[in-house]
Design an enzyme around this catalytic site. Structure first.
Site, PDB file in Angstrom:
ATOM      1  CD  GLN A   1      -3.719  -4.621   6.379  1.00  0.00           C
ATOM      2  OE1 GLN A   1      -3.922  -3.308   5.861  1.00  0.00           O
ATOM      3  NE2 GLN A   1      -4.136  -5.548   5.886  1.00  0.00           N
TER       4      GLN A   1
ATOM      5  CG  ASP B   1      -9.993  -0.191   4.973  1.00  0.00           C
ATOM      6  OD1 ASP B   1      -9.784  -0.702   3.840  1.00  0.00           O
ATOM      7  OD2 ASP B   1      -9.017  -0.102   5.918  1.00  0.00           O
TER       8      ASP B   1
ATOM      9  CE  LYS C   1      -4.067  -2.308   2.311  1.00  0.00           C
ATOM     10  NZ  LYS C   1      -4.585  -2.743   3.367  1.00  0.00           N
TER      11      LYS C   1
HETATM   12  N1  GUN Z   1      -6.932  -6.829   5.889  1.00  0.00           N
HETATM   13  C1  GUN Z   1      -7.344  -7.499   4.755  1.00  0.00           C
HETATM   14  N2  GUN Z   1      -7.899  -6.778   3.874  1.00  0.00           N
HETATM   15  C2  GUN Z   1      -8.128  -5.657   4.375  1.00  0.00           C
HETATM   16  C3  GUN Z   1      -8.435  -4.376   4.128  1.00  0.00           C
HETATM   17  O1  GUN Z   1      -8.951  -4.262   2.936  1.00  0.00           O
HETATM   18  N3  GUN Z   1      -8.323  -3.307   4.894  1.00  0.00           N
HETATM   19  C4  GUN Z   1      -7.995  -3.553   6.290  1.00  0.00           C
HETATM   20  N4  GUN Z   1      -8.039  -2.311   6.841  1.00  0.00           N
HETATM   21  N5  GUN Z   1      -7.508  -4.470   6.501  1.00  0.00           N
HETATM   22  C5  GUN Z   1      -7.510  -5.569   5.717  1.00  0.00           C
END
Ligand code: GUN
Length: 280
Positions: free
Chosen positions: A93, A116, A49
């Site tokens: 996350q 998100d 990311k």
């Molecule tokens: N863990 C796995 N996929 C995601 C996601 O799209 N966002 C977040 N914050 N954590 C994750």
């Protein structure tokens, strides 16, 4: 033989377009990613990311916290980021360590910085058929991928396997909004293959190898969201690619399908939040 739903190719196209857009800004979006603990998969995702954001000229910071971090410490940090005008997007996350309440953490993030789309406000909007600030990244990426290949959802039977808050649940609502008939299956579903055989579009987000070619309707579309390492250390999806690709008309590979689209969607969301905040 099924045509490949190429997530990498679409990601590259979307990111190229986004870069041109970000290049025009005098002030830049700033994405802060919070990682608690040392889950190896999460570390890889978070690094991806950050790297992608940097390539686009989006300011990106990763805050690493040890597993023992208290919920209070985390909530205080989010409060500080909420109040910091230079921070335009916040991502925590998942998964979080067990002693921290995911609900309390999500509830703390300002909806306008919720990149998100996971805060109760944004989830509530989505589930009541309204428009959230942004849509969750993986479901958004899946819909963009289907659109790229002109795959119609209206009137189709879409079977989703998996009911997580990250993929299955929000995706079911987004697909319902596209006038598809949606069935959500999960670990307690009886006779899974009888249901998957009726799917025009099958989306599997489980993290286990559970879908085989014989469970599919001929010419269906397969989207494989699962990703894990098998006993030989090979990266695999939920779907047995070899048998499924003989039956389906389209299939997304693992790796190279949904994964790159999730990152692209995160970048799109970061820019969308920034533009809303700047009223661009
Ligand atoms: N863990 C796995 N996929 C995601 C996601 O799209 N966002 C977040 N914050 N954590 C994750």
């Amino acid at each position: 033989m099924a045509e490949i739903l190429d997530g990498k190719k679409l990601r590259d196209k979307l990111l190229e377009r986004l870069k041109t857009q970000v290049d025009k800004y005098t002030i830049k979006p700033k994405l802060v990613v919070i990682l608690v603990g040392d889950n190896p998969a999460s570390k890889i995702y978070v690094n991806n990311k950050k790297k992608t954001a940097e390539k686009l000229g989006i300011d990106s910071v990763v805050l690493n916290y040890p597993t023992e971090t208290t919920e209070k410490e985390l909530l205080n940090k989010i409060e500080e980021l909420n109040n910091d005008k230079s921070v335009t997007a916040i991502l925590v996350q998942l998964p979080l360590p067990k002693h921290i309440s995911k609900e309390n953490v999500m509830n703390k993030i300002l909806p306008e910085k919720d990149v998100d789309g996971f805060t109760p406000y944004n989830f509530g909007k989505l589930f009541s058929g309204e428009t959230p600030t942004v849509y969750p990244c993986t479901p958004k990426g899946i819909l963009l991928l289907l659109k790229e290949y002109n795959i119609e959802l209206e009137g189709k039977h879409v079977v989703i396997v998996g009911r997580s808050n990250i993929v299955g649940r929000p995706l079911s609502q987004m697909i319902l909004n596209k006038n598809a008939t949606v069935t959500v299956c999960h670990s307690k579903t009886e006779n899974l293959s009888e249901i998957t055989k009726t799917a025009d579009i099958l989306i599997s987000a489980v993290g286990k190898n559970i879908i085989e070619g014989e469970m599919l309707k001929s010419d269906c579309v397969i989207v494989d969201v699962g990703i894990f390492k098998d006993e030989n250390g090979k990266t695999r999806g939920d779907v047995d690619f070899e048998s499924a690709s003989k039956v389906a008309s389209y299939i997304s590979p693992v790796p190279g399908g949904v994964g790159p689209m999730t990152i692209a969607s995160l970048m799109l969301n970061t820019v969308e939040l920034f533009e809303k905040q700047q009223s661009l």
